[in-house]
Design a protein around this motif. Structure first.
Motif, mmCIF file in Angstrom:
data_model
loop_
_atom_site.group_PDB
_atom_site.id
_atom_site.type_symbol
_atom_site.label_atom_id
_atom_site.label_comp_id
_atom_site.label_asym_id
_atom_site.label_seq_id
_atom_site.Cartn_x
_atom_site.Cartn_y
_atom_site.Cartn_z
ATOM 1 N N GLU A 109 8.190 5.875 -1.492
ATOM 2 C CA GLU A 109 6.673 6.148 -0.499
ATOM 3 C C GLU A 109 5.947 7.072 -0.665
ATOM 4 O OE1 GLU A 109 5.123 6.309 3.444
ATOM 5 O OE2 GLU A 109 5.661 5.292 2.288
ATOM 6 N N ALA A 110 6.532 8.146 -2.076
ATOM 7 C CA ALA A 110 5.271 9.190 -2.864
ATOM 8 C C ALA A 110 4.348 8.860 -4.029
ATOM 9 C CB ALA A 110 6.530 9.899 -3.013
ATOM 10 N N ALA A 111 5.482 8.292 -4.456
ATOM 11 C CA ALA A 111 4.489 7.211 -5.236
ATOM 12 C C ALA A 111 4.236 6.577 -4.942
ATOM 13 C CB ALA A 111 5.255 6.609 -6.629
ATOM 14 N N THR A 112 4.129 5.367 -4.166
ATOM 15 C CA THR A 112 3.097 4.551 -3.812
ATOM 16 C C THR A 112 1.739 5.523 -3.079
ATOM 17 O OG1 THR A 112 4.450 3.019 -3.189
ATOM 18 C CG2 THR A 112 2.829 2.823 -1.683
ATOM 19 N N ALA A 113 2.083 6.111 -2.255
ATOM 20 C CA ALA A 113 1.010 6.741 -1.253
ATOM 21 C C ALA A 113 -0.002 7.512 -2.836
ATOM 22 C CB ALA A 113 1.172 8.134 -0.786
ATOM 23 N N VAL A 115 -0.086 7.007 -5.735
ATOM 24 C CA VAL A 115 -1.446 5.953 -6.329
ATOM 25 C C VAL A 115 -2.249 5.375 -5.440
ATOM 26 C CG1 VAL A 115 -1.248 3.764 -7.525
ATOM 27 C CG2 VAL A 115 0.437 5.250 -8.592
ATOM 28 N N LYS A 116 -2.409 4.697 -4.190
ATOM 29 C CA LYS A 116 -2.879 3.892 -3.429
ATOM 30 C C LYS A 116 -4.413 5.394 -3.505
ATOM 31 C CE LYS A 116 -3.201 1.215 0.611
ATOM 32 N NZ LYS A 116 -2.466 0.684 1.121
ATOM 33 N N GLY A 117 -3.594 5.835 -2.331
ATOM 34 C CA GLY A 117 -4.096 7.669 -2.156
ATOM 35 C C GLY A 117 -5.696 7.454 -3.849
ATOM 36 N N GLU A 120 -7.808 4.593 -3.947
ATOM 37 C CA GLU A 120 -8.595 4.525 -2.449
ATOM 38 C C GLU A 120 -9.328 5.476 -2.545
ATOM 39 O OE1 GLU A 120 -6.490 2.309 0.500
ATOM 40 O OE2 GLU A 120 -6.603 0.597 -0.533
ATOM 41 N N ASN A 121 -8.956 6.823 -3.788
ATOM 42 C CA ASN A 121 -10.228 7.654 -2.612
ATOM 43 C C ASN A 121 -9.797 8.284 -1.643
ATOM 44 O OD1 ASN A 121 -10.978 10.190 -3.575
ATOM 45 N ND2 ASN A 121 -13.525 9.421 -3.115
ATOM 46 N N ASP A 122 -8.332 8.077 -0.701
ATOM 47 C CA ASP A 122 -7.968 8.527 0.263
ATOM 48 C C ASP A 122 -6.942 9.933 0.162
ATOM 49 O OD1 ASP A 122 -6.494 8.857 2.323
ATOM 50 O OD2 ASP A 122 -6.129 6.501 2.938
ATOM 51 N N LEU A 123 -7.565 10.657 0.717
ATOM 52 C CA LEU A 123 -7.413 11.805 0.577
ATOM 53 C C LEU A 123 -6.383 12.866 1.671
ATOM 54 C CD1 LEU A 123 -10.711 14.284 0.139
ATOM 55 C CD2 LEU A 123 -8.801 13.438 -1.911
ATOM 56 N N THR A 124 -6.782 11.918 2.475
ATOM 57 C CA THR A 124 -4.948 11.500 3.557
ATOM 58 C C THR A 124 -4.231 11.155 2.667
ATOM 59 O OG1 THR A 124 -7.143 12.455 5.212
ATOM 60 C CG2 THR A 124 -4.223 11.948 5.740
ATOM 61 N N LEU A 125 -4.202 10.041 2.424
ATOM 62 C CA LEU A 125 -2.987 9.642 1.718
ATOM 63 C C LEU A 125 -2.583 10.107 0.581
ATOM 64 C CD1 LEU A 125 -1.492 7.651 2.439
ATOM 65 C CD2 LEU A 125 -2.604 5.533 1.090
ATOM 66 N N SER A 126 -3.221 10.585 0.648
ATOM 67 C CA SER A 126 -3.152 11.502 -1.678
ATOM 68 C C SER A 126 -2.138 12.544 -1.254
ATOM 69 C CB SER A 126 -3.710 11.904 -2.160
ATOM 70 O OG SER A 126 -4.850 10.694 -2.543
ATOM 71 N N ALA A 127 -2.438 13.571 -0.062
ATOM 72 C CA ALA A 127 -2.167 14.940 0.663
ATOM 73 C C ALA A 127 -0.800 14.288 1.067
ATOM 74 C CB ALA A 127 -2.836 14.918 1.900
#
Length: 137
Positions: A109-113, A115-117, A120-127
């Motif tokens: 879950e962490a690695a997926t979030a 990479v995808k964050g 997609e330049n998704d700061l919320t998902l990266s956080a």
């Protein structure tokens, strides 16, 4: 699976070691398998007079406990009462093996979030990915 809300994120080498540790656990564990949705969360639930599920693009046979990972790391840790209610409906608590595997699926879950964050330049998902990684043991 209550964890402290703030822990120091390991350095890059420590994060790789942590992810490798959880990969080894998953690689060396026997697990019950089932057809899994793999994006099982409220946004994919159809709730009304009946209950349904949508968005089957990631569905495949996987570890039965895998579908709980997204709920655990995106919903239940912030609201443990939702875990309790869900498991009441499920009919039983998770056993020690399932809890251990769920923790290791948190690494995915962490690695997926992360990479995808990043992609997609998704700061919320990266956080979210950094938060999950910081909670893993």
């Amino acid at each position: 699976m209550d964890r402290p809300s703030r822990t120091r994120l390991p350095d890059r080498h420590g994060r790789a070691d942590l992810l490798n540790h959880h990969a080894a656990i998953l690689d060396n564990s026997l697990m019950d398998s089932a057809v899994c949705h793999l994006d099982y969360q409220p946004r994919n639930w159809l709730v009304g007079d009946n209950f349904g599920i949508c968005d089957f693009e990631h569905m495949r046979r996987d570890a039965r406990i895998r579908d709980f990972a997204r709920l655990e790391f995106r919903r239940w840790q912030a609201a443990p009462h939702l875990r309790t209610a869900f498991l009441d409906g499920y009919g039983r608590l998770l056993n020690d093996t399932e809890l251990r595997l769920l923790e290791s699926f948190g690494a995915i879950e962490a690695a997926t979030a992360l990479v995808k964050g990043h992609k997609e330049n998704d700061l919320t998902l990266s956080a979210h990915g950094r938060t999950v990684l910081s909670r893993l043991t």
